[in-house]
Design a protein around this motif. Structure first.
Motif, PDB file in Angstrom:
ATOM      1  N   TYR A 198      -4.677  -3.450   1.201  1.00 37.54           N
ATOM      2  CA  TYR A 198      -5.034  -2.557   2.312  1.00 37.54           C
ATOM      3  C   TYR A 198      -6.007  -3.257   3.274  1.00 37.54           C
ATOM      4  CZ  TYR A 198      -6.758   1.580   4.758  1.00 37.54           C
ATOM      5  OH  TYR A 198      -7.109   2.487   5.727  1.00 37.54           O
ATOM      6  N   LEU A 199      -7.033  -3.913   2.716  1.00 37.80           N
ATOM      7  CA  LEU A 199      -8.022  -4.587   3.556  1.00 37.80           C
ATOM      8  C   LEU A 199      -7.397  -5.761   4.312  1.00 37.80           C
ATOM      9  CD1 LEU A 199     -11.135  -4.624   1.178  1.00 37.80           C
ATOM     10  CD2 LEU A 199     -10.778  -3.222   3.210  1.00 37.80           C
ATOM     11  N   ALA A 200      -6.530  -6.513   3.623  1.00 37.12           N
ATOM     12  CA  ALA A 200      -5.892  -7.663   4.269  1.00 37.12           C
ATOM     13  C   ALA A 200      -5.086  -7.207   5.489  1.00 37.12           C
ATOM     14  CB  ALA A 200      -4.995  -8.383   3.271  1.00 37.12           C
ATOM     15  N   LEU A 201      -4.396  -6.061   5.342  1.00 33.15           N
ATOM     16  CA  LEU A 201      -3.604  -5.537   6.469  1.00 33.15           C
ATOM     17  C   LEU A 201      -4.503  -5.131   7.641  1.00 33.15           C
ATOM     18  CD1 LEU A 201      -0.920  -3.332   4.670  1.00 33.15           C
ATOM     19  CD2 LEU A 201      -0.501  -5.348   6.089  1.00 33.15           C
ATOM     20  N   LEU A 202      -5.674  -4.574   7.316  1.00 34.60           N
ATOM     21  CA  LEU A 202      -6.609  -4.142   8.367  1.00 34.60           C
ATOM     22  C   LEU A 202      -7.214  -5.340   9.099  1.00 34.60           C
ATOM     23  CD1 LEU A 202      -8.924  -1.281   7.007  1.00 34.60           C
ATOM     24  CD2 LEU A 202      -7.090  -1.096   8.660  1.00 34.60           C
ATOM     25  N   VAL A 203      -7.522  -6.385   8.326  1.00 33.61           N
ATOM     26  CA  VAL A 203      -8.291  -7.520   8.886  1.00 33.61           C
ATOM     27  C   VAL A 203      -7.387  -8.534   9.582  1.00 33.61           C
ATOM     28  CG1 VAL A 203      -9.844  -9.416   8.230  1.00 33.61           C
ATOM     29  CG2 VAL A 203     -10.132  -7.172   7.191  1.00 33.61           C
ATOM     30  N   LYS A 204      -6.119  -8.586   9.174  1.00 33.16           N
ATOM     31  CA  LYS A 204      -5.188  -9.593   9.703  1.00 33.16           C
ATOM     32  C   LYS A 204      -5.218  -9.703  11.241  1.00 33.16           C
ATOM     33  CE  LYS A 204      -0.422 -11.004   8.857  1.00 33.16           C
ATOM     34  NZ  LYS A 204       0.893 -10.524   8.422  1.00 33.16           N
TER      35      LYS A 204
ATOM     36  N   TYR B 233       0.812  -1.216   0.000  1.00 30.23           N
ATOM     37  CA  TYR B 233       0.000   0.000   0.000  1.00 30.23           C
ATOM     38  C   TYR B 233       0.854   1.277   0.000  1.00 30.23           C
ATOM     39  CZ  TYR B 233      -3.859   3.115   0.997  1.00 30.23           C
ATOM     40  OH  TYR B 233      -4.780   4.114   0.931  1.00 30.23           O
ATOM     41  N   ALA B 234       1.951   1.292   0.774  1.00 34.39           N
ATOM     42  CA  ALA B 234       2.798   2.488   0.831  1.00 34.39           C
ATOM     43  C   ALA B 234       3.431   2.749  -0.540  1.00 34.39           C
ATOM     44  CB  ALA B 234       3.876   2.312   1.894  1.00 34.39           C
ATOM     45  N   ARG B 235       3.890   1.697  -1.210  1.00 32.24           N
ATOM     46  CA  ARG B 235       4.482   1.855  -2.553  1.00 32.24           C
ATOM     47  C   ARG B 235       3.421   2.343  -3.547  1.00 32.24           C
ATOM     48  NH1 ARG B 235       9.555  -0.959  -3.087  1.00 32.24           N
ATOM     49  NH2 ARG B 235       9.976  -1.981  -1.114  1.00 32.24           N
ATOM     50  N   TYR B 236       2.215   1.798  -3.419  1.00 29.72           N
ATOM     51  CA  TYR B 236       1.125   2.162  -4.342  1.00 29.72           C
ATOM     52  C   TYR B 236       0.776   3.642  -4.236  1.00 29.72           C
ATOM     53  CZ  TYR B 236      -3.680   2.338  -6.156  1.00 29.72           C
ATOM     54  OH  TYR B 236      -4.824   2.675  -6.826  1.00 29.72           O
ATOM     55  N   THR B 237       0.636   4.130  -2.997  1.00 32.35           N
ATOM     56  CA  THR B 237       0.241   5.542  -2.839  1.00 32.35           C
ATOM     57  C   THR B 237       1.388   6.471  -3.272  1.00 32.35           C
ATOM     58  OG1 THR B 237       0.854   5.406  -0.499  1.00 32.35           O
ATOM     59  CG2 THR B 237      -1.475   5.137  -1.034  1.00 32.35           C
ATOM     60  N   ALA B 238       2.643   6.070  -2.983  1.00 34.38           N
ATOM     61  CA  ALA B 238       3.781   6.893  -3.407  1.00 34.38           C
ATOM     62  C   ALA B 238       3.890   6.906  -4.938  1.00 34.38           C
ATOM     63  CB  ALA B 238       5.071   6.360  -2.781  1.00 34.38           C
ATOM     64  N   ALA B 239       3.724   5.740  -5.556  1.00 32.98           N
ATOM     65  CA  ALA B 239       3.807   5.659  -7.025  1.00 32.98           C
ATOM     66  C   ALA B 239       2.684   6.474  -7.672  1.00 32.98           C
ATOM     67  CB  ALA B 239       3.741   4.203  -7.468  1.00 32.98           C
TER      68      ALA B 239
ATOM     69  N   ILE C 135     -15.359   1.026   3.983  1.00 32.29           N
ATOM     70  CA  ILE C 135     -14.435   0.155   4.717  1.00 32.29           C
ATOM     71  C   ILE C 135     -14.766   0.183   6.210  1.00 32.29           C
ATOM     72  CG2 ILE C 135     -12.000  -0.127   5.372  1.00 32.29           C
ATOM     73  CD1 ILE C 135     -11.276   0.719   2.504  1.00 32.29           C
ATOM     74  N   ARG C 136     -15.159   1.338   6.709  1.00 34.83           N
ATOM     75  CA  ARG C 136     -15.526   1.434   8.126  1.00 34.83           C
ATOM     76  C   ARG C 136     -16.711   0.505   8.415  1.00 34.83           C
ATOM     77  NH1 ARG C 136     -16.515   6.602   8.300  1.00 34.83           N
ATOM     78  NH2 ARG C 136     -14.346   7.225   8.300  1.00 34.83           N
ATOM     79  N   GLU C 137     -17.688   0.503   7.509  1.00 33.33           N
ATOM     80  CA  GLU C 137     -18.862  -0.352   7.676  1.00 33.33           C
ATOM     81  C   GLU C 137     -18.468  -1.830   7.613  1.00 33.33           C
ATOM     82  OE1 GLU C 137     -18.569   2.208   5.726  1.00 33.33           O
ATOM     83  OE2 GLU C 137     -20.312   3.541   5.848  1.00 33.33           O
ATOM     84  N   LEU C 138     -17.485  -2.148   6.754  1.00 31.63           N
ATOM     85  CA  LEU C 138     -17.011  -3.532   6.661  1.00 31.63           C
ATOM     86  C   LEU C 138     -16.378  -3.953   7.984  1.00 31.63           C
ATOM     87  CD1 LEU C 138     -16.189  -6.112   5.054  1.00 31.63           C
ATOM     88  CD2 LEU C 138     -14.105  -4.905   4.409  1.00 31.63           C
ATOM     89  N   MET C 139     -15.565  -3.089   8.556  1.00 26.87           N
ATOM     90  CA  MET C 139     -14.899  -3.430   9.822  1.00 26.87           C
ATOM     91  C   MET C 139     -15.933  -3.627  10.937  1.00 26.87           C
ATOM     92  SD  MET C 139     -11.966  -3.616   8.676  1.00 26.87           S
ATOM     93  CE  MET C 139     -10.984  -3.976  10.119  1.00 26.87           C
ATOM     94  N   THR C 140     -16.999  -2.822  10.905  1.00 24.65           N
ATOM     95  CA  THR C 140     -18.058  -2.985  11.905  1.00 24.65           C
ATOM     96  C   THR C 140     -18.710  -4.357  11.751  1.00 24.65           C
ATOM     97  OG1 THR C 140     -18.443  -0.624  11.733  1.00 24.65           O
ATOM     98  CG2 THR C 140     -20.155  -1.883  12.840  1.00 24.65           C
ATOM     99  N   ARG C 141     -18.971  -4.768  10.498  1.00 20.69           N
ATOM    100  CA  ARG C 141     -19.577  -6.083  10.260  1.00 20.69           C
ATOM    101  C   ARG C 141     -18.665  -7.194  10.760  1.00 20.69           C
ATOM    102  NH1 ARG C 141     -21.993  -6.956   4.290  1.00 20.69           N
ATOM    103  NH2 ARG C 141     -22.906  -8.797   5.260  1.00 20.69           N
ATOM    104  N   LEU C 142     -17.363  -7.052  10.471  1.00 15.69           N
ATOM    105  CA  LEU C 142     -16.415  -8.105  10.842  1.00 15.69           C
ATOM    106  C   LEU C 142     -16.255  -8.206  12.358  1.00 15.69           C
ATOM    107  CD1 LEU C 142     -13.611  -7.628   8.151  1.00 15.69           C
ATOM    108  CD2 LEU C 142     -15.445  -9.305   8.173  1.00 15.69           C
TER     109      LEU C 142
ATOM    110  N   VAL D 271      -8.282 -14.521   5.385  1.00 12.54           N
ATOM    111  CA  VAL D 271      -8.476 -13.611   4.253  1.00 12.54           C
ATOM    112  C   VAL D 271      -7.998 -14.310   2.984  1.00 12.54           C
ATOM    113  CG1 VAL D 271      -7.924 -11.355   3.264  1.00 12.54           C
ATOM    114  CG2 VAL D 271      -8.118 -11.609   5.736  1.00 12.54           C
ATOM    115  N   THR D 272      -8.884 -14.411   1.982  1.00 17.54           N
ATOM    116  CA  THR D 272      -8.513 -15.060   0.719  1.00 17.54           C
ATOM    117  C   THR D 272      -8.749 -14.087  -0.433  1.00 17.54           C
ATOM    118  OG1 THR D 272     -10.724 -16.005   0.544  1.00 17.54           O
ATOM    119  CG2 THR D 272      -9.021 -17.412   1.506  1.00 17.54           C
TER     120      THR D 272
END
Lengths: 259, 199
Positions: free
Chosen positions: B154-160, A93-99, B123-130, B166-167
């Motif tokens: 981004y979502l995978a990092l949030l949910v981990k 994500y950091a690389r994506y936003t910077a790119a 995404i906030r609503e998704l996190m509430t559901r999860l 996560v698939t």
């Protein structure tokens, strides 16, 4: 009797800056080419899963492309991938936003289509390559270094070692650090001495000034050793300088992941 | 340039995506020559879509009630949640007949160039559901392009940290195609995602 428009074909290597959906299955692709500058061309049917070159027209790809000139928009007729950085960049994500901020800057600094800008092209390609390869440099630092150097190529190099107004080296930047803190004025174009300092000038730390100088010069050893506060302050000043010169902020810059 | 109602119709049709001035003129004259009943049906459909269609309060798919047909279906499992970009992706996955879980429609993908960041999506609503604890697997079915991959990352990092599996949808070769015509990226992904044959 209607006559077919004689289409001129040309081939160039290019960096894919941006893709926008067009109609059912097409895309308008903004390319930064080596010899033809910024070009907008239609990739026909590239959104279909059966497209033979849709995957090569993803953002951040370095490609070898053949383009047919059209009346308004050009048409991509063939594409070969040279180095497709989209996947590596998209998976971080950091690389994506910077790119994204890098390619938006490149687009904004090339206002005229088909105006060659070789040095900016090479700089942009180098920055995207650094993000797309498994380079351990911090993506926000790569971005800030790119922004400083891109501004320099456009004639907006900030004064970092001498006063932007009178040209003298401010006391604070002399060896041993003087009694006054360095002042930095975005409208003046960089560092200002105590005599030329306008009201509202920022007061960056010595570490921030060292970082800015290192980023502009490509001194990655010094830049990599910088701390968080210096990086935050430097990125703020770089963003302010860029916005001042472009007169309108970049959409992607506030979304850069600087954690 | 025409006068009055016909020009107004051409102008309005010309504002639709993918409809140019010539197409707008052709559609306008088609409507003009069509049966009154057909035109009334079209006008009613246009009015109804704005008056009755809204977003489902749970998954943000299009619905004609507070909750969409899929969220109301008690036979579907709550343990698997599939995240898609747009309501039309729900229709595409439903056509497969392979998925019996629930959906969450993000409303797009993270695209900094267009000014679309995580805060502009649901995404906030998704996190509430999860955080409810019912979901055991989250399937990220965003588009297989750079924006879709970045959104999935981004979502995978949030949910981990939540301990939910996560698939990501597999990428690879289209059924019925010839291998020699596949581009190197798709073929490369197909190799990465190869699986053992159960024989």
């Amino acid at each position: 009797m209607s006559r077919a428009y004689p289409r001129k074909l040309y081939r160039d290597d290019a960096l894919v800056l941006r893709c926008q959906k067009l109609g059912e299955a097409d895309r308008i692709v903004t390319l930064f080419t080596r010899r033809h500058g910024r070009v907008r061309a239609v990739g026909k049917g590239v959104r279909r899963t059966t497209s033979r070159f849709g995957a090569r027209l993803e953002p951040f790809g370095h490609i070898d492309v053949q383009i047919a000139e059209g009346r308004s928009l050009h048409v991509v007729s063939q594409v070969e991938g040279i180095s497709l950085y989209g996947r590596r960049i998209g998976s971080d994500y950091a690389r994506y936003t910077a790119a994204s901020a890098i390619v938006e800057t490149a687009e904004r600094l090339t206002p005229e289509e088909q105006e060659p800008a070789l040095r900016l092209y090479l700089l942009t390609l180098g920055a995207v390559r650094a993000l797309g390869d498994d380079d351990d440099r911090s993506p926000p630092l790569i971005l800030d270094s790119y922004l400083l150097r891109a501004m320099a190529l456009s004639g907006w190099a900030p004064a970092l070692t001498e006063c932007a107004v009178c040209g003298q080296v401010p006391e604070s930047l002399l060896d041993g650090v003087g009694p006054q803190q360095t002042a930095f004025s975005v409208p003046a174009g960089g560092v200002v001495c105590v005599n030329c300092r306008p009201p509202g000038a920022a007061a960056p730390s010595t570490a921030t000034m060292s970082l800015l100088t290192a980023l502009a010069a490509g001194d990655w050893k010094t830049a990599g050793a910088s701390d968080g506060p210096a990086r935050r302050q430097a990125s703020g000043l770089v963003a302010a300088l860029l916005q001042w010169h472009l007169e309108r902020g970049l959409r992607s810059l506030p979304l850069v992941d600087r954690r | 340039m025409y006068e009055g109602a016909i020009q107004d119709l051409i102008d309005e049709l010309g504002r639709l995506p993918g409809v140019g001035p010539k197409s707008a003129q052709r559609i306008a004259f088609h409507i003009l020559s069509a049966e009154q009943a057909d035109v009334t049906r079209l006008a009613t459909a246009l009015r109804r879509v704005k008056e009755q269609v809204r977003f489902c309060r749970i998954c943000f798919n299009v619905a004609e009630a507070d909750e969409c047909r899929i969220c109301r279906d008690a036979r579907r499992t709550d343990e698997v949640l599939c995240v898609v970009e747009e309501p039309k992706d729900v229709v595409a996955i439903e056509r497969t007949g392979e998925f019996r879980g629930r959906y969450h429609v993000l409303g797009g993908a993270i695209n900094p160039l267009e000014g679309v960041g995580p805060d502009n999506l649901r995404i906030r609503e998704l996190m509430t559901r999860l955080s409810g604890g019912a979901v055991k697997e989250l399937i990220l079915a965003t588009d297989p392009n750079t924006e879709g991959e970045a959104t999935a990352t981004y979502l995978a990092l949030l949910v981990k940290p939540m301990g939910i599996a996560v698939t990501r949808l597999a990428s690879g070769l289209p059924v019925g195609g010839d291998l020699e015509y596949a581009d190197e990226i798709t073929l490369g992904r197909a190799f990465e995602g190869r699986r053992a044959l159960d024989v």
